[in-house]
Design a protein around this motif. Structure first.
Motif, mmCIF file in Angstrom:
data_model
loop_
_atom_site.group_PDB
_atom_site.id
_atom_site.type_symbol
_atom_site.label_atom_id
_atom_site.label_comp_id
_atom_site.label_asym_id
_atom_site.label_seq_id
_atom_site.Cartn_x
_atom_site.Cartn_y
_atom_site.Cartn_z
ATOM 1 N N VAL A 195 40.246 31.060 -101.868
ATOM 2 C CA VAL A 195 39.694 32.288 -101.478
ATOM 3 C C VAL A 195 37.758 32.117 -101.601
ATOM 4 C CG1 VAL A 195 38.979 34.498 -102.039
ATOM 5 C CG2 VAL A 195 41.342 34.201 -102.269
ATOM 6 N N ARG A 225 42.771 31.553 -96.363
ATOM 7 C CA ARG A 225 41.452 32.279 -97.396
ATOM 8 C C ARG A 225 41.847 33.237 -97.747
ATOM 9 N NH1 ARG A 225 35.634 31.604 -96.169
ATOM 10 N NH2 ARG A 225 35.495 32.477 -97.783
ATOM 11 N N TRP A 226 42.735 33.960 -96.297
ATOM 12 C CA TRP A 226 43.072 35.130 -96.092
ATOM 13 C C TRP A 226 45.124 35.126 -97.077
ATOM 14 C CZ3 TRP A 226 42.054 40.056 -96.431
ATOM 15 C CH2 TRP A 226 40.743 40.623 -95.945
ATOM 16 N N ALA A 261 44.310 34.983 -100.658
ATOM 17 C CA ALA A 261 44.253 36.074 -101.111
ATOM 18 C C ALA A 261 45.324 36.852 -101.622
ATOM 19 C CB ALA A 261 42.739 37.305 -100.439
#
Length: 243
Positions: free
Chosen positions: A162, A171-172, A175
């Motif tokens: 992230v 990255r999402w 997360a």
């Protein structure tokens, strides 16, 4: 709450069906098996299917033991998939090394022993007892220790993913997967929650599943976008060989 259960089952089934064409072509079959195991786990957490399957297995909550081992298999395969997706080589070694596999074997042994010692004659979804009894409590705890371990191993990898620069979708995905594993860790309180907080237990369980599914879906979409971009670059180079 029944609506949430069936909605979660529908989401997982849709994801499973989207992976079927790639599975039949021999591509990324691990994702298909992940979705299959998760779909079975969700189905066995719903009262109607659980009781029907448990009757076929003798009507003594054997279906719940099967459910626990499905979850063990799912969390191991998921952990390996996530570690590889985010270059978590140490995490993969921890999961597949002597300690990780040893913990899986020990948790499985204690799980079976506590199941036998619980001696619940009546088939009940969730393996619930009227009062907090020793062996059912140990059984419930052991069913969550190994999945929680996989989350602890992967959280540093996901946190790093992230924070560092990279594709926004990945990255999402990191997360959402991290939130799912955090939810999984919180789920350890379920064993000691009284019956009137069943709604909270189920909310934690199904939110964990939905977060993990969303994270996996974004990993898949990110890989599709990456392959499409690679094909476009390759096509451009073929058209303009001197650039």
């Amino acid at each position: 709450m029944i609506l949430l259960q069936w909605a979660t089952c529908a989401v997982v089934t849709i994801l499973l069906l989207t992976r079927l064409p790639a599975f039949l072509r021999g591509h990324n079959r691990l994702m298909f098996w992940l979705m299959t195991l998760l779909d079975l786990a969700v189905l066995l957490s719903i009262s109607g299917p659980y009781l029907a399957i448990d009757r076929l297995l003798g009507g003594h909550n054997v279906a719940n033991l099967v459910l626990r081992f499905i979850i063990f298999g799912f969390t191991l395969l998921l952990g390996v998939r996530v570690a590889r997706a985010f270059s978590g080589f140490r995490a993969e070694r921890a999961l597949l090394g002597p300690f990780g596999l040893g913990l899986l074997a020990a948790a499985s042994a204690v799980l079976v022993a506590s199941f036998v010692l619980s001696d619940l004659a009546t088939s009940r979804v969730g393996f619930n007892t009227p009062d907090l009894e020793l062996w059912p409590a140990i059984y419930g705890t052991m069913g969550r220790i190994y999945p929680t371990f996989t989350g602890i191993v992967l959280l540093p990898v996901l946190t790093s993913a992230v924070r560092r620069r990279g594709p926004a979708l990945l990255r999402w995905a990191a997360a959402l997967l991290g939130l799912g594993y955090f939810d999984l860790a919180i789920s350890n309180i379920i064993t000691v929650l009284p019956k009137e907080y069943l709604w909270l237990s189920q909310t934690i369980n199904y939110s964990t599943i939905l977060l993990l599914c969303a994270g996996l879906a974004l990993v898949w979409v990110s890989s599709l976008v990456g392959r499409a971009r690679a094909r476009n670059v390759a096509g451009t180079q073929v058209k303009n060989p001197h650039t």
